[in-house]
Design a protein around this motif. Structure first.
Motif, mmCIF file in Angstrom:
data_model
loop_
_atom_site.group_PDB
_atom_site.id
_atom_site.type_symbol
_atom_site.label_atom_id
_atom_site.label_comp_id
_atom_site.label_asym_id
_atom_site.label_seq_id
_atom_site.Cartn_x
_atom_site.Cartn_y
_atom_site.Cartn_z
ATOM 1 N N MET A 1 40.928 45.102 -17.751
ATOM 2 C CA MET A 1 41.960 44.476 -16.885
ATOM 3 C C MET A 1 42.687 45.308 -15.960
ATOM 4 O O MET A 1 43.257 46.141 -16.977
ATOM 5 N N GLU A 2 42.486 45.509 -14.831
ATOM 6 C CA GLU A 2 43.356 46.433 -13.887
ATOM 7 C C GLU A 2 44.884 45.623 -13.906
ATOM 8 O O GLU A 2 44.829 44.672 -13.757
ATOM 9 N N VAL A 3 45.959 46.608 -13.724
ATOM 10 C CA VAL A 3 47.159 46.099 -13.802
ATOM 11 C C VAL A 3 47.955 46.611 -12.556
ATOM 12 O O VAL A 3 47.806 47.964 -12.072
ATOM 13 N N ARG A 4 48.635 45.696 -11.652
ATOM 14 C CA ARG A 4 49.301 46.257 -10.416
ATOM 15 C C ARG A 4 50.607 45.945 -10.481
ATOM 16 O O ARG A 4 51.126 44.725 -10.932
ATOM 17 N N GLN A 5 51.442 46.876 -10.311
ATOM 18 C CA GLN A 5 52.776 46.667 -10.398
ATOM 19 C C GLN A 5 53.392 45.854 -9.175
ATOM 20 O O GLN A 5 52.772 45.740 -8.174
ATOM 21 N N GLY A 6 54.458 45.075 -9.458
ATOM 22 C CA GLY A 6 55.145 44.648 -7.996
ATOM 23 C C GLY A 6 55.469 45.783 -6.878
ATOM 24 O O GLY A 6 55.875 46.869 -7.378
ATOM 25 N N ILE A 7 55.625 45.224 -5.834
ATOM 26 C CA ILE A 7 56.250 46.305 -4.872
ATOM 27 C C ILE A 7 57.379 45.425 -4.057
ATOM 28 O O ILE A 7 57.210 44.175 -3.662
ATOM 29 N N HIS A 8 58.160 46.206 -3.574
ATOM 30 C CA HIS A 8 59.363 45.710 -2.802
ATOM 31 C C HIS A 8 59.021 45.848 -1.244
ATOM 32 O O HIS A 8 58.117 46.735 -0.668
ATOM 33 N N SER A 9 59.755 45.000 -0.559
ATOM 34 C CA SER A 9 59.115 44.851 1.066
ATOM 35 C C SER A 9 59.630 45.805 1.620
ATOM 36 O O SER A 9 58.782 46.529 2.716
ATOM 37 N N GLU A 10 60.873 46.696 1.229
ATOM 38 C CA GLU A 10 60.934 48.051 1.987
ATOM 39 C C GLU A 10 60.043 49.190 1.857
ATOM 40 O O GLU A 10 59.660 50.036 2.492
ATOM 41 N N HIS A 11 59.370 49.153 0.525
ATOM 42 C CA HIS A 11 58.270 50.224 0.308
ATOM 43 C C HIS A 11 57.074 49.847 1.063
ATOM 44 O O HIS A 11 56.548 50.895 1.459
ATOM 45 N N ALA A 12 56.767 48.664 1.180
ATOM 46 C CA ALA A 12 55.609 48.218 1.867
ATOM 47 C C ALA A 12 55.652 48.551 3.311
ATOM 48 O O ALA A 12 54.353 49.014 3.767
#
Length: 278
Positions: A1-12
Motif C-alpha cells: 500500500m502506497e502512502v501519500r502525505q497531505g499537501i498544502h495549497s501554497e505548496h501545490a
C-alpha cells in the motif's frame, strides 16, 4: 500500500508537472490477481483496485495490521464499483453478486473480504474507496437502476452527462463515504464545468473507458491558481477540499467519483464562475 502525505495549497502552487503527478495522480490502480491500494492522508481515504483475473483476490489481514488494527475494516467502511465483467464479493462468508457497473457497500467491522470473477475470460474489476467509519451500516449491493440517476448538462457546452449516485444518503446510509459514476454522452467532453470546490469534503476522480490514444486533462488547484494533470485510462486523481476537480477529454469517457468528509449533501458546493478562473 502506497502512502501519500497531505499537501498544502501554497505548496501545490510551486510544483512542476512531475511534482503534481507525484502528489495527486494514482497512475496504477489495478494489478492482475492483486489488491493495489493508495493511502492518502487527505481525510485518510484509501483508493484502490481488486482485479481477480485467474483467482479471487482477498484483502489480507496484514493491511489492517500495518494500520494498527486487526483488519482493514475494523474502523472503516468500503465502497466498490465493478467496471469489468460480472463478479462477486464475499463479506464474512456471505457472497454478493456484483455485475458490470454495479456497486457494493461493505460496512464497518467486516473482517474477511474477497473479490472474485464469475468468468475468468471476462474478469471483474473492482474500483474501491475506503474511509474511516464510526459505526456499522449493513452491507448491500446497488444496481445501476437503484443508483439515483440524474442527467445534467447540454451538448452546446459539451457536458451532457448522466450521474449515477450509488453510495449516497438517498440510496443507503454510510458514515461519510459517498461514491458514484458519471458517464458522458458521445460528443461531450467536459465534466463539471462550471467547476466548484467543497470545503467540507475531498474527492477522488477515477477515469475509465478511454482508448489508448485518448486522455483527460484534469484540472486541479485553487480556482485562481489552476493546474492540470494529464490522465490516461484507469488512473485516478486525488483532489483536496481546496481544489477544483474538473476535466476535459479528447473524447467521451466515464469516471467514478468518491467523496469523504463531514458533509454528504451532494449539491453542497462552492461554485466558481468560468470568468473567475485563473
Amino acid at each position: 500500500m502506497e502512502v501519500r502525505q497531505g499537501i498544502h495549497s501554497e505548496h501545490a502552487k510551486t510544483l512542476d508537472t512531475a511534482g503534481l503527478r507525484r502528489h495527486f495522480l494514482v497512475d496504477r490502480v489495478f494489478m492482475p490477481d492483486a489488491l493495489a491500494l493508495t493511502y492518502s492522508h487527505i481525510d485518510r481515504i484509501i483508493i484502490g483496485g481488486a482485479w481477480p483475473v485467474a483467482r479471487p483476490v482477498e484483502v489480507p489481514g496484514s493491511i489492517g495490521q500495518a494500520m494498527g488494527v486487526s483488519h482493514l475494516l475494523e474502523r472503516r467502511e468500503l465502497g466498490a464499483i465493478n467496471i469489468g465483467g460480472d463478479g462477486w464479493v464475499e463479506a464474512d462468508g456471505e457472497r454478493y453478486p456484483v455485475g458490470t457497473e454495479e456497486a457494493i457497500y461493505i460496512g464497518q467491522g467486516t473482517q474477511a473480504v474477497t473479490f472474485g470473477s464469475v468468468d475468468v475470460a471476462q474478469p471483474a474489476k473492482f474500483y474501491l474507496n475506503c474511509a474511516p467509519a464510526h459505526t456499522r451500516y449493513p452491507t448491500r449491493t446497488i444496481t445501476l437502476t437503484q443508483a439515483s440517476p440524474e442527467t445534467l448538462g447540454d451538448p452546446a457546452t459539451s457536458n451532457r452527462r448522466t450521474i449515477y449516485k450509488f453510495i449516497v444518503p438517498e440510496v443507503l446510509p454510510t458514515c461519510q463515504l459517498s461514491m458514484g459514476m458519471t458517464k458522458l454522452e458521445p460528443g461531450n467532453l467536459w465534466n463539471t464545468m462550471p467547476c466548484h470546490t467543497h470545503e467540507r469534503r475531498m474527492e477522488v476522480y477515477f477515469y475509465f473507458g478511454l482508448s489508448d490514444d485518448a486522455a483527460v486533462f484534469h484540472m486541479l488547484g485553487e480556482p485562481q491558481e489552476t493546474r492540470h494533470v494529464l490522465v490516461h485510462n484507469e488512473q485516478a486523481v486525488i483532489s483536496p477540499s481546496w481544489s477544483i476537480h474538473s476535466g476535459v477529454g479528447t473524447r467521451a469517457y466515464a469516471f467514478i467519483w468518491g467523496m469523504v468528509g463531514e458533509n454528504q449533501v451532494f449539491k453542497d458546493m462552492d461554485h466558481v464562475a468560468v470568468a473567475d478562473l485563473r
